[in-house]
Design a protein around this motif. Sequence first.
Motif, PDB file in Angstrom:
ATOM      1  N   ALA A   1     -10.898 -13.117  16.843  1.00 36.17           N
ATOM      2  CA  ALA A   1      -9.747 -12.216  16.950  1.00 36.17           C
ATOM      3  C   ALA A   1      -9.296 -11.854  15.537  1.00 36.17           C
ATOM      4  CB  ALA A   1      -8.614 -12.903  17.711  1.00 36.17           C
ATOM      5  N   PRO A   2      -9.004 -10.586  15.290  1.00 36.02           N
ATOM      6  CA  PRO A   2      -8.567 -10.216  13.945  1.00 36.02           C
ATOM      7  C   PRO A   2      -7.227 -10.859  13.593  1.00 36.02           C
ATOM      8  CG  PRO A   2      -8.368  -8.348  15.449  1.00 36.02           C
ATOM      9  CD  PRO A   2      -9.045  -9.442  16.205  1.00 36.02           C
ATOM     10  N   VAL A   3      -7.135 -11.289  12.342  1.00 33.06           N
ATOM     11  CA  VAL A   3      -5.869 -11.836  11.848  1.00 33.06           C
ATOM     12  C   VAL A   3      -4.860 -10.692  11.811  1.00 33.06           C
ATOM     13  CG1 VAL A   3      -4.726 -12.801   9.810  1.00 33.06           C
ATOM     14  CG2 VAL A   3      -6.960 -13.663  10.523  1.00 33.06           C
ATOM     15  N   GLU A   4      -3.676 -10.945  12.348  1.00 37.54           N
ATOM     16  CA  GLU A   4      -2.649  -9.897  12.356  1.00 37.54           C
ATOM     17  C   GLU A   4      -2.121  -9.692  10.948  1.00 37.54           C
ATOM     18  OE1 GLU A   4       0.393  -9.903  15.278  1.00 37.54           O
ATOM     19  OE2 GLU A   4      -0.936 -10.682  16.843  1.00 37.54           O
ATOM     20  N   ARG A   5      -2.089  -8.440  10.539  1.00 34.31           N
ATOM     21  CA  ARG A   5      -1.617  -8.086   9.211  1.00 34.31           C
ATOM     22  C   ARG A   5      -0.614  -6.951   9.331  1.00 34.31           C
ATOM     23  NH1 ARG A   5      -2.635 -11.743   5.772  1.00 34.31           N
ATOM     24  NH2 ARG A   5      -3.068 -10.384   4.047  1.00 34.31           N
ATOM     25  N   TRP A   6       0.277  -6.858   8.357  1.00 33.15           N
ATOM     26  CA  TRP A   6       1.217  -5.760   8.265  1.00 33.15           C
ATOM     27  C   TRP A   6       0.537  -4.638   7.506  1.00 33.15           C
ATOM     28  CZ3 TRP A   6       4.283  -4.142   3.801  1.00 33.15           C
ATOM     29  CH2 TRP A   6       5.280  -3.220   4.127  1.00 33.15           C
ATOM     30  N   GLN A   7       0.908  -3.394   7.764  1.00 35.70           N
ATOM     31  CA  GLN A   7       0.240  -2.251   7.139  1.00 35.70           C
ATOM     32  C   GLN A   7       0.326  -2.259   5.617  1.00 35.70           C
ATOM     33  OE1 GLN A   7       1.889   1.542   8.165  1.00 35.70           O
ATOM     34  NE2 GLN A   7       3.999   0.835   8.000  1.00 35.70           N
ATOM     35  N   GLY A   8       1.330  -2.925   5.062  1.00 31.76           N
ATOM     36  CA  GLY A   8       1.484  -2.993   3.617  1.00 31.76           C
ATOM     37  C   GLY A   8       0.815  -4.193   2.970  1.00 31.76           C
ATOM     38  N   ASP A   9       0.143  -5.031   3.769  1.00 36.61           N
ATOM     39  CA  ASP A   9      -0.578  -6.177   3.219  1.00 36.61           C
ATOM     40  C   ASP A   9      -1.857  -5.726   2.530  1.00 36.61           C
ATOM     41  OD1 ASP A   9       1.267  -8.040   4.115  1.00 36.61           O
ATOM     42  OD2 ASP A   9       0.181  -8.460   5.978  1.00 36.61           O
ATOM     43  N   VAL A  10      -2.332  -6.536   1.615  1.00 37.33           N
ATOM     44  CA  VAL A  10      -3.589  -6.242   0.917  1.00 37.33           C
ATOM     45  C   VAL A  10      -4.751  -6.289   1.904  1.00 37.33           C
ATOM     46  CG1 VAL A  10      -5.189  -7.053  -0.865  1.00 37.33           C
ATOM     47  CG2 VAL A  10      -2.720  -7.130  -1.265  1.00 37.33           C
ATOM     48  N   CYS A  11      -5.656  -5.321   1.775  1.00 39.45           N
ATOM     49  CA  CYS A  11      -6.830  -5.260   2.643  1.00 39.45           C
ATOM     50  C   CYS A  11      -8.116  -5.534   1.849  1.00 39.45           C
ATOM     51  CB  CYS A  11      -6.901  -3.889   3.304  1.00 39.45           C
ATOM     52  SG  CYS A  11      -8.209  -3.727   4.523  1.00 39.45           S
ATOM     53  N   PHE A  12      -8.343  -4.767   0.784  1.00 33.68           N
ATOM     54  CA  PHE A  12      -9.531  -4.976  -0.053  1.00 33.68           C
ATOM     55  C   PHE A  12      -9.245  -4.486  -1.458  1.00 33.68           C
ATOM     56  CE2 PHE A  12      -9.995  -0.725   1.723  1.00 33.68           C
ATOM     57  CZ  PHE A  12     -10.538   0.041   0.707  1.00 33.68           C
ATOM     58  N   TRP A  13     -10.096  -4.914  -2.385  1.00 39.00           N
ATOM     59  CA  TRP A  13     -10.008  -4.469  -3.774  1.00 39.00           C
ATOM     60  C   TRP A  13     -11.268  -3.695  -4.119  1.00 39.00           C
ATOM     61  CZ3 TRP A  13      -8.529  -8.978  -7.605  1.00 39.00           C
ATOM     62  CH2 TRP A  13      -7.325  -9.573  -7.201  1.00 39.00           C
ATOM     63  N   LEU A  14     -11.105  -2.727  -5.006  1.00 37.74           N
ATOM     64  CA  LEU A  14     -12.237  -2.058  -5.657  1.00 37.74           C
ATOM     65  C   LEU A  14     -11.924  -2.012  -7.148  1.00 37.74           C
ATOM     66  CD1 LEU A  14     -12.937   1.013  -3.322  1.00 37.74           C
ATOM     67  CD2 LEU A  14     -14.317  -1.066  -3.527  1.00 37.74           C
ATOM     68  N   TYR A  15     -12.901  -2.352  -7.966  1.00 37.69           N
ATOM     69  CA  TYR A  15     -12.676  -2.309  -9.415  1.00 37.69           C
ATOM     70  C   TYR A  15     -13.023  -0.939  -9.976  1.00 37.69           C
ATOM     71  CZ  TYR A  15     -11.443  -7.149 -10.291  1.00 37.69           C
ATOM     72  OH  TYR A  15     -10.776  -8.349 -10.346  1.00 37.69           O
ATOM     73  N   SER A  16     -12.233  -0.513 -10.963  1.00 30.79           N
ATOM     74  CA  SER A  16     -12.533   0.729 -11.679  1.00 30.79           C
ATOM     75  C   SER A  16     -13.786   0.512 -12.519  1.00 30.79           C
ATOM     76  CB  SER A  16     -11.346   1.108 -12.575  1.00 30.79           C
ATOM     77  OG  SER A  16     -11.211   0.164 -13.632  1.00 30.79           O
ATOM     78  N   SER A  17     -14.301   1.596 -13.075  1.00 30.93           N
ATOM     79  CA  SER A  17     -15.537   1.508 -13.863  1.00 30.93           C
ATOM     80  C   SER A  17     -15.305   0.932 -15.246  1.00 30.93           C
ATOM     81  CB  SER A  17     -16.186   2.890 -13.980  1.00 30.93           C
ATOM     82  OG  SER A  17     -15.288   3.774 -14.624  1.00 30.93           O
ATOM     83  N   GLY A  18     -14.077   0.813 -15.678  1.00 32.53           N
ATOM     84  CA  GLY A  18     -13.782   0.208 -16.970  1.00 32.53           C
ATOM     85  C   GLY A  18     -14.026   1.118 -18.153  1.00 32.53           C
ATOM     86  N   THR A  19     -13.973   2.427 -17.954  1.00 31.55           N
ATOM     87  CA  THR A  19     -14.236   3.371 -19.047  1.00 31.55           C
ATOM     88  C   THR A  19     -13.149   3.351 -20.111  1.00 31.55           C
ATOM     89  OG1 THR A  19     -13.256   5.127 -17.713  1.00 31.55           O
ATOM     90  CG2 THR A  19     -15.663   4.946 -17.692  1.00 31.55           C
ATOM     91  N   THR A  20     -11.957   2.860 -19.771  1.00 29.12           N
ATOM     92  CA  THR A  20     -10.870   2.812 -20.753  1.00 29.12           C
ATOM     93  C   THR A  20     -10.520   1.376 -21.122  1.00 29.12           C
ATOM     94  OG1 THR A  20      -9.217   2.858 -18.990  1.00 29.12           O
ATOM     95  CG2 THR A  20      -9.881   4.982 -19.929  1.00 29.12           C
ATOM     96  N   GLY A  21     -11.453   0.475 -21.000  1.00 22.92           N
ATOM     97  CA  GLY A  21     -11.218  -0.936 -21.288  1.00 22.92           C
ATOM     98  C   GLY A  21     -11.804  -1.775 -20.178  1.00 22.92           C
ATOM     99  N   PHE A  22     -11.244  -2.959 -19.953  1.00 26.37           N
ATOM    100  CA  PHE A  22     -11.734  -3.796 -18.877  1.00 26.37           C
ATOM    101  C   PHE A  22     -11.500  -3.108 -17.533  1.00 26.37           C
ATOM    102  CE2 PHE A  22     -10.996  -7.261 -22.024  1.00 26.37           C
ATOM    103  CZ  PHE A  22     -12.295  -7.770 -22.030  1.00 26.37           C
TER     104      PHE A  22
END
Length: 198
Positions: A124-145
């Motif tokens: 069963a899916p864990v119940e989450r609020w719409q404003g909770d964190v879902c996933f992360w994606l990292y930027s390409s780091g063109t301006t630093g880390f």
Amino acid sequence: FTYGDVLGMTSRTGNALRELGVREGERVMLLLHDSPELVFSFLGAIRAGLVPIPANTLLKPHDYEYLLNDSQARALIVGEALLARVEPVRDSLPHLRHTIVVGRPGAGQISYRDLVDASSPELAPVERWQGDVCFWLYSSGTTGFPKAAVHLQRDMIVCADLYARDILRLGEHDRTFSAAKLFFAYGLGNGLYFPFRA
């Protein structure tokens, strides 16, 4: 794969991660080429209340050291062909507890197939609020880390409905193709959650 197959494998993957002790809200890095296992792992982590991070497959070992330490990922699901990019920095990853390999695992690593096959297809899916964190994606780091772009639970639905449905007019009879890989935000939409939503 049918949608039923995807649901079953998604649930198995989520259960497997929880059985390893990855707790709600903890990060799971996905270093995988576009594949069914990437889809199962991404959706399975979310279903289990975890936070997946699809990672760029074109980086160098020091980049993965930074991403894994910055995210404090507890588990890494990695394709066998990409293992060599993480192994040189393995001893510099204090937060990483589990390396799960799609393919043949090495010493101290876990077979994705064996782990998932031993897990239940019911979750069963864990119940989450719409404003909770879902996933992360990292930027390409063109301006630093690279910087983690934190996506919320509502974001995929909002993007699919307001862009894919209302602008692109994507429907259930359409087929999609994305040159961008799933670890890119646009590829993740075009290749996964836009067509799944439609």
